[in-house]
Write a protein that holds these residues in place. Structure first.
Motif, PDB file in Angstrom:
ATOM      1  N   SER A  52      40.337  58.371  26.000  1.00 39.94           N
ATOM      2  CA  SER A  52      39.372  59.214  27.263  1.00 39.94           C
ATOM      3  C   SER A  52      39.751  58.082  28.252  1.00 39.94           C
ATOM      4  CB  SER A  52      37.924  59.037  26.782  1.00 39.94           C
ATOM      5  OG  SER A  52      37.588  57.875  26.669  1.00 39.94           O
ATOM      6  N   GLU A  53      39.492  58.752  29.527  1.00 37.39           N
ATOM      7  CA  GLU A  53      39.491  58.169  30.755  1.00 37.39           C
ATOM      8  C   GLU A  53      38.741  56.738  30.825  1.00 37.39           C
ATOM      9  OE1 GLU A  53      40.007  60.904  34.614  1.00 37.39           O
ATOM     10  OE2 GLU A  53      38.272  61.381  33.233  1.00 37.39           O
ATOM     11  N   LYS A  54      37.634  56.923  30.201  1.00 37.73           N
ATOM     12  CA  LYS A  54      36.684  56.034  30.319  1.00 37.73           C
ATOM     13  C   LYS A  54      37.211  54.632  29.566  1.00 37.73           C
ATOM     14  CE  LYS A  54      32.168  54.420  28.583  1.00 37.73           C
ATOM     15  NZ  LYS A  54      31.226  54.909  27.566  1.00 37.73           N
ATOM     16  N   GLU A  55      37.622  54.919  28.352  1.00 38.47           N
ATOM     17  CA  GLU A  55      38.172  54.135  27.322  1.00 38.47           C
ATOM     18  C   GLU A  55      39.854  53.106  28.129  1.00 38.47           C
ATOM     19  OE1 GLU A  55      38.082  55.149  22.862  1.00 38.47           O
ATOM     20  OE2 GLU A  55      39.365  56.320  24.177  1.00 38.47           O
ATOM     21  N   ILE A  56      40.426  53.965  28.921  1.00 37.34           N
ATOM     22  CA  ILE A  56      41.602  53.573  29.698  1.00 37.34           C
ATOM     23  C   ILE A  56      40.842  52.604  30.781  1.00 37.34           C
ATOM     24  CG2 ILE A  56      43.556  53.849  30.711  1.00 37.34           C
ATOM     25  CD1 ILE A  56      43.700  56.698  29.164  1.00 37.34           C
ATOM     26  N   ASP A  57      40.193  53.243  31.573  1.00 40.79           N
ATOM     27  CA  ASP A  57      39.702  52.310  32.759  1.00 40.79           C
ATOM     28  C   ASP A  57      38.944  51.128  32.529  1.00 40.79           C
ATOM     29  OD1 ASP A  57      36.995  52.091  34.571  1.00 40.79           O
ATOM     30  OD2 ASP A  57      38.302  53.538  35.860  1.00 40.79           O
ATOM     31  N   ARG A  58      38.121  51.155  31.317  1.00 39.62           N
ATOM     32  CA  ARG A  58      37.486  49.782  31.193  1.00 39.62           C
ATOM     33  C   ARG A  58      38.421  48.888  30.581  1.00 39.62           C
ATOM     34  NH1 ARG A  58      33.673  51.194  25.847  1.00 39.62           N
ATOM     35  NH2 ARG A  58      35.397  51.291  24.249  1.00 39.62           N
ATOM     36  N   ILE A  59      39.436  49.015  30.032  1.00 41.95           N
ATOM     37  CA  ILE A  59      40.610  48.064  29.494  1.00 41.95           C
ATOM     38  C   ILE A  59      41.285  47.626  30.518  1.00 41.95           C
ATOM     39  CG2 ILE A  59      42.474  49.659  28.501  1.00 41.95           C
ATOM     40  CD1 ILE A  59      41.258  46.582  26.690  1.00 41.95           C
ATOM     41  N   ALA A  60      41.605  48.918  31.409  1.00 43.45           N
ATOM     42  CA  ALA A  60      42.483  48.179  32.470  1.00 43.45           C
ATOM     43  C   ALA A  60      41.747  47.363  33.482  1.00 43.45           C
ATOM     44  CB  ALA A  60      42.707  49.539  33.494  1.00 43.45           C
ATOM     45  N   ARG A  61      40.362  47.554  33.610  1.00 43.66           N
ATOM     46  CA  ARG A  61      39.816  46.657  34.457  1.00 43.66           C
ATOM     47  C   ARG A  61      39.850  45.156  33.873  1.00 43.66           C
ATOM     48  NH1 ARG A  61      37.153  49.077  38.315  1.00 43.66           N
ATOM     49  NH2 ARG A  61      37.363  51.364  38.402  1.00 43.66           N
ATOM     50  N   ILE A  62      39.678  45.099  32.727  1.00 41.75           N
ATOM     51  CA  ILE A  62      39.936  43.711  32.120  1.00 41.75           C
ATOM     52  C   ILE A  62      40.991  43.037  32.397  1.00 41.75           C
ATOM     53  CG2 ILE A  62      39.976  42.539  29.795  1.00 41.75           C
ATOM     54  CD1 ILE A  62      37.273  43.651  29.205  1.00 41.75           C
ATOM     55  N   ALA A  63      41.973  43.834  32.314  1.00 44.96           N
ATOM     56  CA  ALA A  63      43.540  43.385  32.459  1.00 44.96           C
ATOM     57  C   ALA A  63      43.583  43.144  33.881  1.00 44.96           C
ATOM     58  CB  ALA A  63      44.453  44.521  32.063  1.00 44.96           C
ATOM     59  N   PHE A  64      43.371  43.809  34.833  1.00 38.88           N
ATOM     60  CA  PHE A  64      43.488  43.552  36.246  1.00 38.88           C
ATOM     61  C   PHE A  64      42.687  42.457  36.713  1.00 38.88           C
ATOM     62  CE2 PHE A  64      44.715  48.082  36.641  1.00 38.88           C
ATOM     63  CZ  PHE A  64      46.000  47.626  37.700  1.00 38.88           C
ATOM     64  N   ASP A  65      41.365  42.007  36.275  1.00 37.12           N
ATOM     65  CA  ASP A  65      40.592  41.018  36.412  1.00 37.12           C
ATOM     66  C   ASP A  65      41.385  39.975  35.970  1.00 37.12           C
ATOM     67  OD1 ASP A  65      38.786  42.307  37.751  1.00 37.12           O
ATOM     68  OD2 ASP A  65      37.225  42.412  35.973  1.00 37.12           O
ATOM     69  N   LEU A  66      41.672  39.873  34.762  1.00 39.68           N
ATOM     70  CA  LEU A  66      42.791  38.505  34.199  1.00 39.68           C
ATOM     71  C   LEU A  66      43.617  38.332  35.184  1.00 39.68           C
ATOM     72  CD1 LEU A  66      43.107  38.938  30.511  1.00 39.68           C
ATOM     73  CD2 LEU A  66      42.385  36.852  31.831  1.00 39.68           C
ATOM     74  N   ALA A  67      44.502  39.465  35.539  1.00 42.03           N
ATOM     75  CA  ALA A  67      45.718  39.223  36.421  1.00 42.03           C
ATOM     76  C   ALA A  67      45.459  38.622  37.704  1.00 42.03           C
ATOM     77  CB  ALA A  67      46.575  40.607  36.702  1.00 42.03           C
ATOM     78  N   MET A  68      44.086  38.963  38.156  1.00 44.41           N
ATOM     79  CA  MET A  68      43.593  38.378  39.539  1.00 44.41           C
ATOM     80  C   MET A  68      43.628  36.913  39.431  1.00 44.41           C
ATOM     81  SD  MET A  68      43.528  40.305  42.102  1.00 44.41           S
ATOM     82  CE  MET A  68      42.360  39.584  43.205  1.00 44.41           C
ATOM     83  N   ARG A  69      43.220  36.254  38.188  1.00 42.58           N
ATOM     84  CA  ARG A  69      42.970  34.996  37.848  1.00 42.58           C
ATOM     85  C   ARG A  69      44.245  34.350  37.608  1.00 42.58           C
ATOM     86  NH1 ARG A  69      38.711  34.923  33.298  1.00 42.58           N
ATOM     87  NH2 ARG A  69      36.790  35.802  34.451  1.00 42.58           N
ATOM     88  N   ARG A  70      45.428  35.126  37.304  1.00 48.02           N
ATOM     89  CA  ARG A  70      46.503  34.467  36.879  1.00 48.02           C
ATOM     90  C   ARG A  70      47.576  34.835  38.163  1.00 48.02           C
ATOM     91  NH1 ARG A  70      47.762  33.425  31.492  1.00 48.02           N
ATOM     92  NH2 ARG A  70      49.739  34.409  31.959  1.00 48.02           N
ATOM     93  N   GLY A  71      48.938  35.207  37.605  1.00 44.60           N
ATOM     94  CA  GLY A  71      49.852  35.230  38.524  1.00 44.60           C
ATOM     95  C   GLY A  71      49.831  36.791  39.268  1.00 44.60           C
ATOM     96  N   LYS A  72      49.033  37.480  39.066  1.00 46.47           N
ATOM     97  CA  LYS A  72      48.674  38.889  39.883  1.00 46.47           C
ATOM     98  C   LYS A  72      49.696  39.919  39.838  1.00 46.47           C
ATOM     99  CE  LYS A  72      45.639  36.925  43.407  1.00 46.47           C
ATOM    100  NZ  LYS A  72      45.605  36.311  44.627  1.00 46.47           N
ATOM    101  N   LYS A  73      50.199  39.707  38.288  1.00 42.75           N
ATOM    102  CA  LYS A  73      51.534  40.882  37.882  1.00 42.75           C
ATOM    103  C   LYS A  73      50.629  41.314  36.770  1.00 42.75           C
ATOM    104  CE  LYS A  73      55.567  39.275  37.246  1.00 42.75           C
ATOM    105  NZ  LYS A  73      56.652  38.661  37.000  1.00 42.75           N
ATOM    106  N   LEU A  74      50.898  42.698  36.544  1.00 46.03           N
ATOM    107  CA  LEU A  74      50.588  43.663  35.506  1.00 46.03           C
ATOM    108  C   LEU A  74      51.277  44.597  35.160  1.00 46.03           C
ATOM    109  CD1 LEU A  74      48.205  44.103  33.424  1.00 46.03           C
ATOM    110  CD2 LEU A  74      47.366  45.931  35.186  1.00 46.03           C
ATOM    111  N   ALA A  75      51.883  44.441  33.871  1.00 50.75           N
ATOM    112  CA  ALA A  75      52.560  45.460  33.242  1.00 50.75           C
ATOM    113  C   ALA A  75      51.863  46.321  32.241  1.00 50.75           C
ATOM    114  CB  ALA A  75      53.801  44.625  32.483  1.00 50.75           C
ATOM    115  N   SER A  76      52.035  47.536  32.548  1.00 50.13           N
ATOM    116  CA  SER A  76      51.190  48.295  31.863  1.00 50.13           C
ATOM    117  C   SER A  76      52.083  49.006  30.805  1.00 50.13           C
ATOM    118  CB  SER A  76      50.311  49.556  32.818  1.00 50.13           C
ATOM    119  OG  SER A  76      49.870  50.491  31.881  1.00 50.13           O
TER     120      SER A  76
END
Ligand code: NAD
Length: 356
Positions: A164-188
C-alpha cells in the motif's frame, strides 16, 4: 536519563553475548550519567522448555512496556524438529508483529583493519564500504495472499506481492531520515520494469523525496543492485527496498564484510521502542565456550542508543571503542587473521570497555 530495556538472552550463545552487551551498556551509563535497567524476558527455545510456547503474552507485554528490546538469538538443534508454529524463531515474528516493527535496518560495514576478510578482489575491498540496508519487514510477498489450486497442468501455487502507499511511505521516511544523518544518498531498489507493485513503490519514494531535497535518490533495479554490491559496494550509502529484495540483498551485503559476528541490526516501527539484535543466530556449535564474538551485539547497542534514545555521543563512543579495539589487533577466533592468540568473549568485551 533512565532507560528500561527488555532483555531476551535467548538460546545458544545468546546469554554470553547479552552478558557482554549489558556489561558494556553499564559502562556507558557510568561514563555518561545514564541508568539502564533490565527486565529479563524469556523467549525462543528457553520459553518452549519453560512454557511450552516460544513467546507468551506476558513476554510480549513486558517488551511493550520497555523503552527497547535487546535480543541475543534464538534457536538450536534441540528444537529443530518441532512443527513450524512452535519453533523458537516464531518468537521473533511475534515480537515484530506485536510491537509493529515494520523496518529492518542492517548496516554492512567493512572495517578497514579486516579488509582481508572481504571475499571481493582487493582493488574493490581497498575502497572499503559502509552502507545501511533498510528493508520493509511486515508487508509484500511474505505476507500477501498465497495458495494452491489445480489448473490445466496440475497443481499451481501462488504468492502475492502487494504494497500500500502507506506501507511504502513510512519505510521511505525511515530511509530518508537515516540518509540525512549519513551521506545523504539513497538508492531505492525495485523491479519497476516488470512489477506494478514496484512502480507504486517508485512513485511513493519520489513523492517522499520532495520533502528531503538534500538527499540524492537513485532508482536501482534489484538485479542491477545485486551486481553493483559485488562490483562497487562503496557507491552505496542507504538502500531502501521491499521485504523480499531486502532479505536477499542484506544477506549478500553481510557476506561482503567477511564475518557475521560483527554485524548489528535494528527493527523499528510505530513507536520509539525498537528491537536490537546481532544478525547472526544462536551458534549452537560454539555455545557455552566463551568464544563467541560479542561485537555484533555491542554494536546493536550503539544502534539502540542512536535510533531509539537519540544518544548520538554515546553511540559513537561504542563504535569508536570497537574500531580502536580491532585496530589494536584484538580478535576473537571467528575473525582471527594475524596469528595472535584469540580473545575470549569476555576478554574482547573488557578490551572494548577499556577503550570507551
Ligand atoms: P548462526 O549464525 O547461528 O551460525 C553460523 C556460523 O557462524 C556458525 O559456525 C557459528 O558458530 C558462527 N557464528 C555465529 N555467530 C557468531 C559469533 N557471534 N561469534 C563467532 N561465531 C559465530 O546460524 P545457523 O547455524 O544457521 O543457526 C543456528 C540457530 O540459530 C538455528 O536454530 C537458527 O534458526 C537460529 N537463528 C536465529 C536467528 C535469530 O535469533 N535472529 C538468526 C539466524 C539463525
Amino acid at each position: 536519563m533512565e532507560y528500561k530495556l527488555a532483555v531476551i538472552e535467548g538460546d545458544g550463545i545468546g546469554p554470553e553475548i547479552i552478558g557482554a552487551a549489558v556489561k558494556t551498556l553499564n559502562a556507558v551509563g557510568a561514563k555518561y550519567g545514564h541508568t539502564f535497567t533490565y527486565d529479563y524476558v524469556i523467549a525462543g527455545g528457553a520459553s518452549i522448555d519453560k512454557h511450552g510456547v516460544p513467546l507468551t503474552d506476558s513476554a510480549v507485554e513486558r517488551c511493550k512496556a520497555s523503552d527497547s528490546v535487546l535480543l541475543g538469538a534464538v534457536g538450536g538443534y534441540k528444537w529443530d524438529t518441532l512443527p513450524g508454529h512452535l519453533r523458537p524463531e516464531r518468537a521473533l515474528l511475534g515480537i515484530r508483529k506485536e510491537l509493529g516493527l515494520y523496518a529492518n535496518i542492517r548496516p554492512a560495514k567493512l572495517f578497514s583493519v579486516l579488509k582481508d576478510a572481504c571475499p571481493l578482489k582487493s582493488e574493490i575491498s581497498e575502497k572499503g564500504f559502509d552502507m545501511v540496508i533498510v528493508r520493509e519487514l511486515t508487508g509484500g510477498i511474505y505476507y500477501g495472499e498465497r495458495g494452491r489450486e489445480t489448473g490445466e497442468d496440475g497443481v499451481e501455487a501462488y504468492d502475492t506481492e502487494r504494497y500500500s502507499e502507506k506501507e511504502i511511505d513510512r519505510i521511505a521516511r525511515i530511509a530518508f531520515d537515516l540518509a540525512m544523518r549519513r551521506g545523504k544518498k539513497l538508492a531505492s531498489v525495485d523491479k519497476a520494469n516488470v512489477l506494478e507493485s514496484s512502480r507504486l513503490w517508485r512513485e511513493v519514494v519520489h513523492r517522499v523525496a520532495e520533502e528531503y531535497p538534500e538527499v540524492t535518490v537513485t532508482d536501482v533495479l534489484v538485479d542491477n543492485a545485486a551486481m553493483q554490491l559485488i562490483k562497487n559496494p562503496a557507491q552505496f550509502d542507504v538502500i531502501v527496498t521491499s521485504n523480499i529484495f531486502g532479505d536477499i540483498l542484506s544477506d549478500e551485503a553481510s557476506q561482503l564484510t567477511g564475518s557475521i559476528g560483527l554485524l548489528p541490526s535494528a527493527s523499528l516501527g510505530v513507536t520509539k521502542c525498537g528491537m536490537y539484535e546481532p544478525i547472526h543466530g544462536s551458534a549452537p556449535d560454539i555455545a557455552g565456550k566463551n568464544i563467541a564474538n560479542p561485537i555484533a551485539t555491542i554494536l546493536s547497542l550503539a544502534m539502540m542508543l542512536r535510533l531509539s534514545f537519540g544518544l548520538e555521543l554515546e553511540a559513537a563512543a561504542i563504535e569508536k571503542a570497537v574500531d580502536t579495539t580491532l585496530s589494536a589487533g584484538c580478535r576473537t577466533s571467528d575473525i582471527l587473521d594475524n596469528g595472535t592468540a584469540p580473545l575470549s568473549c569476555t576478554e574482547m568485551t573488557d578490551r572494548i570497555i577499556k577503550n570507551l
